[in-house]
Design a protein around this motif. Structure first.
Motif, PDB file in Angstrom:
ATOM      1  N   ARG A   1      44.383  51.328  32.465  1.00 50.40           N
ATOM      2  CA  ARG A   1      44.028  49.990  32.452  1.00 50.40           C
ATOM      3  C   ARG A   1      45.277  48.980  32.593  1.00 50.40           C
ATOM      4  NH1 ARG A   1      41.058  49.201  27.473  1.00 50.40           N
ATOM      5  NH2 ARG A   1      41.256  47.008  28.388  1.00 50.40           N
ATOM      6  N   GLU A   2      46.237  49.416  31.492  1.00 52.45           N
ATOM      7  CA  GLU A   2      47.246  48.394  31.441  1.00 52.45           C
ATOM      8  C   GLU A   2      48.285  48.311  32.699  1.00 52.45           C
ATOM      9  OE1 GLU A   2      50.783  47.293  28.287  1.00 52.45           O
ATOM     10  OE2 GLU A   2      49.876  48.871  27.900  1.00 52.45           O
ATOM     11  N   PRO A   3      48.787  49.649  33.195  1.00 51.96           N
ATOM     12  CA  PRO A   3      49.759  49.510  34.425  1.00 51.96           C
ATOM     13  C   PRO A   3      48.750  48.999  35.691  1.00 51.96           C
ATOM     14  CG  PRO A   3      48.977  51.793  33.766  1.00 51.96           C
ATOM     15  CD  PRO A   3      48.729  50.727  32.584  1.00 51.96           C
ATOM     16  N   LEU A   4      47.414  49.114  35.757  1.00 52.14           N
ATOM     17  CA  LEU A   4      46.773  48.572  37.040  1.00 52.14           C
ATOM     18  C   LEU A   4      46.612  47.334  36.899  1.00 52.14           C
ATOM     19  CD1 LEU A   4      43.805  51.239  37.242  1.00 52.14           C
ATOM     20  CD2 LEU A   4      45.833  50.926  38.633  1.00 52.14           C
ATOM     21  N   ALA A   5      46.399  46.696  35.436  1.00 54.34           N
ATOM     22  CA  ALA A   5      46.397  45.116  35.304  1.00 54.34           C
ATOM     23  C   ALA A   5      47.733  44.705  35.758  1.00 54.34           C
ATOM     24  CB  ALA A   5      46.012  44.745  33.905  1.00 54.34           C
ATOM     25  N   ALA A   6      48.911  45.307  35.256  1.00 54.63           N
ATOM     26  CA  ALA A   6      50.235  44.571  35.914  1.00 54.63           C
ATOM     27  C   ALA A   6      50.495  44.514  37.188  1.00 54.63           C
ATOM     28  CB  ALA A   6      51.232  45.273  35.126  1.00 54.63           C
ATOM     29  N   MET A   7      49.889  45.261  38.104  1.00 63.13           N
ATOM     30  CA  MET A   7      50.160  45.347  39.484  1.00 63.13           C
ATOM     31  C   MET A   7      49.092  44.726  40.553  1.00 63.13           C
ATOM     32  SD  MET A   7      49.323  49.546  40.499  1.00 63.13           S
ATOM     33  CE  MET A   7      49.914  49.371  42.033  1.00 63.13           C
ATOM     34  N   CYS A   8      48.039  44.008  39.867  1.00 62.19           N
ATOM     35  CA  CYS A   8      47.243  43.276  40.486  1.00 62.19           C
ATOM     36  C   CYS A   8      47.214  41.611  40.308  1.00 62.19           C
ATOM     37  CB  CYS A   8      46.116  44.089  40.930  1.00 62.19           C
ATOM     38  SG  CYS A   8      44.987  44.199  39.207  1.00 62.19           S
ATOM     39  N   ASP A   9      46.335  41.177  41.017  1.00 63.82           N
ATOM     40  CA  ASP A   9      45.974  39.757  40.351  1.00 63.82           C
ATOM     41  C   ASP A   9      44.670  39.886  39.527  1.00 63.82           C
ATOM     42  OD1 ASP A   9      47.853  38.100  42.074  1.00 63.82           O
ATOM     43  OD2 ASP A   9      46.729  38.939  43.791  1.00 63.82           O
ATOM     44  N   GLU A  10      43.918  40.775  39.727  1.00 68.92           N
ATOM     45  CA  GLU A  10      42.667  41.049  39.056  1.00 68.92           C
ATOM     46  C   GLU A  10      42.266  42.232  39.054  1.00 68.92           C
ATOM     47  OE1 GLU A  10      37.945  39.285  39.518  1.00 68.92           O
ATOM     48  OE2 GLU A  10      39.385  38.709  41.009  1.00 68.92           O
ATOM     49  N   LEU A  11      41.888  42.650  37.710  1.00 70.21           N
ATOM     50  CA  LEU A  11      41.366  44.175  37.406  1.00 70.21           C
ATOM     51  C   LEU A  11      40.088  43.939  36.899  1.00 70.21           C
ATOM     52  CD1 LEU A  11      41.683  47.306  37.366  1.00 70.21           C
ATOM     53  CD2 LEU A  11      42.690  46.848  35.057  1.00 70.21           C
ATOM     54  N   VAL A  12      39.170  44.464  37.543  1.00 63.20           N
ATOM     55  CA  VAL A  12      37.600  44.606  36.853  1.00 63.20           C
ATOM     56  C   VAL A  12      37.552  45.960  36.628  1.00 63.20           C
ATOM     57  CG1 VAL A  12      35.317  44.395  37.277  1.00 63.20           C
ATOM     58  CG2 VAL A  12      36.840  42.981  38.619  1.00 63.20           C
TER      59      VAL A  12
ATOM     60  N   GLY B   1      37.342  47.162  24.434  1.00 64.19           N
ATOM     61  CA  GLY B   1      38.277  46.782  23.355  1.00 64.19           C
ATOM     62  C   GLY B   1      38.974  45.364  24.149  1.00 64.19           C
ATOM     63  N   LYS B   2      40.052  45.270  23.359  1.00 63.71           N
ATOM     64  CA  LYS B   2      40.888  43.849  23.861  1.00 63.71           C
ATOM     65  C   LYS B   2      40.997  44.312  25.504  1.00 63.71           C
ATOM     66  CE  LYS B   2      45.158  41.434  22.918  1.00 63.71           C
ATOM     67  NZ  LYS B   2      46.102  41.138  22.309  1.00 63.71           N
ATOM     68  N   LEU B   3      41.061  43.085  26.342  1.00 64.05           N
ATOM     69  CA  LEU B   3      41.277  43.124  27.582  1.00 64.05           C
ATOM     70  C   LEU B   3      42.773  42.964  27.839  1.00 64.05           C
ATOM     71  CD1 LEU B   3      38.103  41.532  29.011  1.00 64.05           C
ATOM     72  CD2 LEU B   3      38.798  43.947  28.765  1.00 64.05           C
ATOM     73  N   TYR B   4      43.344  43.398  29.051  1.00 65.25           N
ATOM     74  CA  TYR B   4      44.839  42.893  29.323  1.00 65.25           C
ATOM     75  C   TYR B   4      44.743  41.725  30.075  1.00 65.25           C
ATOM     76  CZ  TYR B   4      46.032  47.558  27.604  1.00 65.25           C
ATOM     77  OH  TYR B   4      46.082  48.687  26.978  1.00 65.25           O
ATOM     78  N   ALA B   5      45.927  41.038  30.396  1.00 64.19           N
ATOM     79  CA  ALA B   5      45.982  39.831  31.054  1.00 64.19           C
ATOM     80  C   ALA B   5      45.575  40.170  32.660  1.00 64.19           C
ATOM     81  CB  ALA B   5      47.587  39.429  31.116  1.00 64.19           C
ATOM     82  N   GLY B   6      44.639  39.271  33.101  1.00 69.98           N
ATOM     83  CA  GLY B   6      43.919  39.564  34.363  1.00 69.98           C
ATOM     84  C   GLY B   6      43.013  40.514  34.643  1.00 69.98           C
ATOM     85  N   GLU B   7      42.521  41.038  33.366  1.00 68.43           N
ATOM     86  CA  GLU B   7      41.387  42.320  33.075  1.00 68.43           C
ATOM     87  C   GLU B   7      40.157  41.633  32.908  1.00 68.43           C
ATOM     88  OE1 GLU B   7      40.791  46.526  31.445  1.00 68.43           O
ATOM     89  OE2 GLU B   7      41.853  45.309  30.213  1.00 68.43           O
ATOM     90  N   SER B   8      38.939  41.966  33.554  1.00 69.33           N
ATOM     91  CA  SER B   8      37.778  41.648  32.994  1.00 69.33           C
ATOM     92  C   SER B   8      36.774  43.015  32.882  1.00 69.33           C
ATOM     93  CB  SER B   8      37.035  40.697  33.922  1.00 69.33           C
ATOM     94  OG  SER B   8      36.891  41.283  35.307  1.00 69.33           O
ATOM     95  N   TYR B   9      35.835  42.907  32.316  1.00 63.74           N
ATOM     96  CA  TYR B   9      35.058  44.100  31.949  1.00 63.74           C
ATOM     97  C   TYR B   9      33.629  43.676  32.280  1.00 63.74           C
ATOM     98  CZ  TYR B   9      32.723  48.089  29.744  1.00 63.74           C
ATOM     99  OH  TYR B   9      31.999  49.306  29.827  1.00 63.74           O
ATOM    100  N   ILE B  10      32.905  44.481  33.100  1.00 69.45           N
ATOM    101  CA  ILE B  10      31.285  44.469  33.336  1.00 69.45           C
ATOM    102  C   ILE B  10      30.827  45.864  33.117  1.00 69.45           C
ATOM    103  CG2 ILE B  10      30.091  44.147  35.458  1.00 69.45           C
ATOM    104  CD1 ILE B  10      31.962  42.489  36.878  1.00 69.45           C
ATOM    105  N   ARG B  11      29.878  45.952  32.356  1.00 71.37           N
ATOM    106  CA  ARG B  11      29.016  47.063  32.168  1.00 71.37           C
ATOM    107  C   ARG B  11      28.219  47.297  33.154  1.00 71.37           C
ATOM    108  NH1 ARG B  11      24.318  49.132  29.928  1.00 71.37           N
ATOM    109  NH2 ARG B  11      24.789  50.776  28.466  1.00 71.37           N
ATOM    110  N   ALA B  12      28.274  48.648  33.832  1.00 71.94           N
ATOM    111  CA  ALA B  12      27.495  48.825  35.085  1.00 71.94           C
ATOM    112  C   ALA B  12      27.322  50.529  35.186  1.00 71.94           C
ATOM    113  CB  ALA B  12      27.897  48.268  36.389  1.00 71.94           C
TER     114      ALA B  12
END
Length: 277
Positions: free
Chosen positions: A17-28, A37-48
């Motif tokens: 999660r952390e390295p992916l969030a750092a390499m993109c504008d938006e991580l879902v 838990g706590k989300l990284y900058a640019g990360e959002s969470y969707i339960r699906a």
């Protein structure tokens, strides 16, 4: 760039999660857990639920790539794996195609070829020989990815992970994939300009690695870690090898010897060192 990570609540997902969030504008990030838990900058969470197209398709809207690590990660009766591991893969590829996704990076597994002997030193072109229904789902998804590339031009990289966990047994001296090398492997699968359809073994730079990864060199994956550092301690604790036991002689390890539908992980000492945010 927008990335979608399935299986974000899992152990491997927690390290991605952390390295992916750092390499993109938006991580879902997505999973069936209530939260991660706590989300990284640019990360959002969707339960699906992967098995429900109506839930998963909206998650992929606007995505450039999907890193598909969501699944049941053990052998189970076929009926239990059918939804998340088989239908879930179809839903990711079909929803990805409909959404215009460029590439899917998939957590495949050595269990797609788990009944091959380790002494055969197989390459990425080895024929499918699944050791379980779990491995069969990996074969299905690899073939699904090839078909969507051939027929629809949707790229995919299939990471046949050998064992990405702490080294606790002799098998892992060859099969270990460190978390740092996992991150490098996924990163290379994302940032390589063109991949078409590809298969690569997810394994570190182990002296005893039992697979030939040379045909995956186009990704630029160059693993740095080596399980040999654990060899002296592990081999001193291991008993003699049983040459009649498929679990010791075949790539799938315990998955090669358990009955279909019976847990393979129950025979392994997997340390749950999930990264906490």
């Amino acid at each position: 760039m927008k990335l979608v990570l399935t299986g974000a609540a899992g152990r491997l997902g927690s390290y991605l999660r952390e390295p992916l969030a750092a390499m993109c504008d938006e991580l879902v990030s997505t999973d069936i857990a209530d939260d991660i838990g706590k989300l990284y900058a640019g990360e959002s969470y969707i339960r699906a639920d992967l098995a429900d197209m109506k839930q998963i398709a909206p998650v992929l809207e606007g995505a450039d790539m999907v890193i598909h690590f969501g699944a049941i990660v053990d052998e189970k009766p076929f009926e239990e794996l059918l939804g998340p591991n088989f239908v879930g893969s179809y839903n990711i590829w079909e929803a990805g195609y409909q959404a215009g996704v460029k590439r899917i990076v998939y957590a495949s597994s050595i269990h797609a070829v788990g009944m091959h002997l380790k002494s055969d030193f197989i390459g990425t072109d080895a024929e499918h020989r699944p050791d379980t229904f779990y491995g069969l789902a990996k074969c299905f998804t690899e073939d699904l990815g090839r078909m969507y590339w051939d027929k629809r031009g949707l790229e995919s990289v299939h990471l046949r992970i050998l064992s990405c966990a702490q080294v606790t047994n002799a098998r892992a001296l060859g099969s270990w994939l460190s978390y740092d090398d996992l991150i490098q492997l996924v990163t290379r699968a994302i940032d390589t300009p063109s991949v078409g359809f590809g298969i690569v073994y997810g394994v570190s730079n182990n002296d005893r690695a039992p697979v030939d990864n040379v045909k995956a060199s186009f990704l630029g994956y160059r693993p740095k870690d080596n399980a040999e550092q654990f060899a002296e301690k592990i081999l001193a604790e291991e008993g003699p090898v049983d040459l009649k036991d498929p679990g010791q002689m075949c790539h799938g390890g315990p998955f090669s010897s358990v009955d279909l539908g019976q847990s393979g992980l129950a025979q392994m000492n997997i340390v749950n060192d999930r990264k906490e945010t």
